[in-house]
Design a protein around this motif. Structure first.
Motif, short mmCIF file in Angstrom:
data_model
loop_
_atom_site.label_atom_id
_atom_site.label_comp_id
_atom_site.label_asym_id
_atom_site.label_seq_id
_atom_site.Cartn_x
_atom_site.Cartn_y
_atom_site.Cartn_z
N GLY A 167 -3.53 34.24 -70.44
CA GLY A 167 -3.07 33.21 -71.37
C GLY A 167 -3.80 31.89 -71.20
O GLY A 167 -3.48 30.90 -71.87
N LYS A 168 -4.79 31.85 -70.34
CA LYS A 168 -5.55 30.63 -70.10
C LYS A 168 -6.82 30.63 -70.93
O LYS A 168 -7.41 31.67 -71.18
N ARG A 169 -7.26 29.43 -71.32
CA ARG A 169 -8.55 29.32 -71.99
C ARG A 169 -9.63 29.46 -70.94
O ARG A 169 -9.60 28.78 -69.90
N ALA A 170 -10.59 30.33 -71.20
CA ALA A 170 -11.64 30.58 -70.21
C ALA A 170 -12.98 30.75 -70.91
O ALA A 170 -13.05 31.18 -72.06
N GLU A 171 -14.02 30.36 -70.20
CA GLU A 171 -15.40 30.54 -70.68
C GLU A 171 -16.29 30.67 -69.45
O GLU A 171 -15.90 30.29 -68.35
N PHE A 172 -17.50 31.20 -69.66
CA PHE A 172 -18.44 31.27 -68.54
C PHE A 172 -18.79 29.86 -68.11
O PHE A 172 -18.79 28.92 -68.91
N TRP A 173 -19.08 29.68 -66.83
CA TRP A 173 -19.34 28.36 -66.26
C TRP A 173 -20.56 27.74 -66.94
O TRP A 173 -21.67 28.24 -66.79
N PRO A 174 -20.37 26.66 -67.71
CA PRO A 174 -21.48 26.10 -68.49
C PRO A 174 -22.26 25.01 -67.78
O PRO A 174 -23.15 24.41 -68.37
N TYR A 175 -21.96 24.74 -66.51
CA TYR A 175 -22.57 23.60 -65.83
C TYR A 175 -23.56 24.04 -64.75
O TYR A 175 -23.43 25.11 -64.18
N SER A 193 -11.77 23.45 -61.86
CA SER A 193 -11.39 24.46 -62.87
C SER A 193 -12.38 25.61 -62.86
O SER A 193 -12.86 26.05 -63.89
N ARG A 194 -12.65 26.11 -61.68
CA ARG A 194 -13.71 27.10 -61.50
C ARG A 194 -13.19 28.32 -60.74
O ARG A 194 -12.50 28.20 -59.74
N VAL A 195 -13.54 29.50 -61.26
CA VAL A 195 -13.22 30.76 -60.60
C VAL A 195 -14.54 31.49 -60.35
O VAL A 195 -15.31 31.71 -61.28
N THR A 196 -14.80 31.87 -59.10
CA THR A 196 -16.02 32.59 -58.74
C THR A 196 -15.62 33.98 -58.25
O THR A 196 -14.86 34.11 -57.30
N VAL A 197 -16.13 35.00 -58.94
CA VAL A 197 -15.82 36.39 -58.61
C VAL A 197 -17.11 37.08 -58.18
O VAL A 197 -18.12 37.00 -58.87
#
Length: 148
Positions: free
Chosen positions: A82-90, A61-65
């Motif tokens: 429309g997707k729930r998104a947050e900065f990568w917390p891991y 579930s990761r997007v890298t730009v």
């Protein structure tokens, strides 16, 4: 030459230097279930100005730009799909000093990752357990064990 320099100073075209954002990498956690979700997120981010590469890993579930982009604008664009998104917390588990500290372990994290929390580092003091055990035994006098 003086008159020529004077006249040429009126004729020169000055370039406007635009402030470019530095090349950076933005990682975002987005819940994607199918190929359509992945394609929608990829197309939304790819069409942004300044984006160089987009990498989508649906299993994590990761997007890298990568590109000359503002991280908040990228997050806003992904949320617009429309997707729930947050900065990568891991962060990778091997990087942390105490991966099982309170709040660090997350069962929803991908394999090998823990939540990025402030780690509790041991205070350097003379009461540390390693130092207590090391002082119980003496290499100089083997018969002077303080446990006996």
């Amino acid at each position: 030459m003086g008159a020529l320099d004077y006249i040429s100073s009126f004729c020169t075209v000055t370039e406007r230097k635009s402030k470019r954002k530095p090349l950076q990498t933005v990682e975002i956690k987005v819940k994607m279930d199918c190929d359509g979700c992945e394609r929608r997120v990829r197309n939304a981010v790819t069409n942004m100005k300044g984006v160089k590469t987009v990498e989508v890993v649906r299993k994590q579930s990761r997007v890298t730009v990568t590109g000359n982009v503002d991280p908040n604008r990228v997050l806003k664009r992904v949320k617009s799909t429309g997707k729930r998104a947050e900065f990568w917390p891991y962060i990778p588990q091997h990087v942390t000093l105490y991966p099982y500290a309170a709040g660090a372990y997350d069962k929803r994290a991908p394999a090998g990752y823990v939540r990025n929390v402030v780690q509790a580092y041991p205070a350097p003091s003379s009461n540390a357990p390693e130092e207590k055990f090391a002082s119980l035994f003496s290499d100089d006098n083997v018969h002077a064990c303080s446990i006996m």
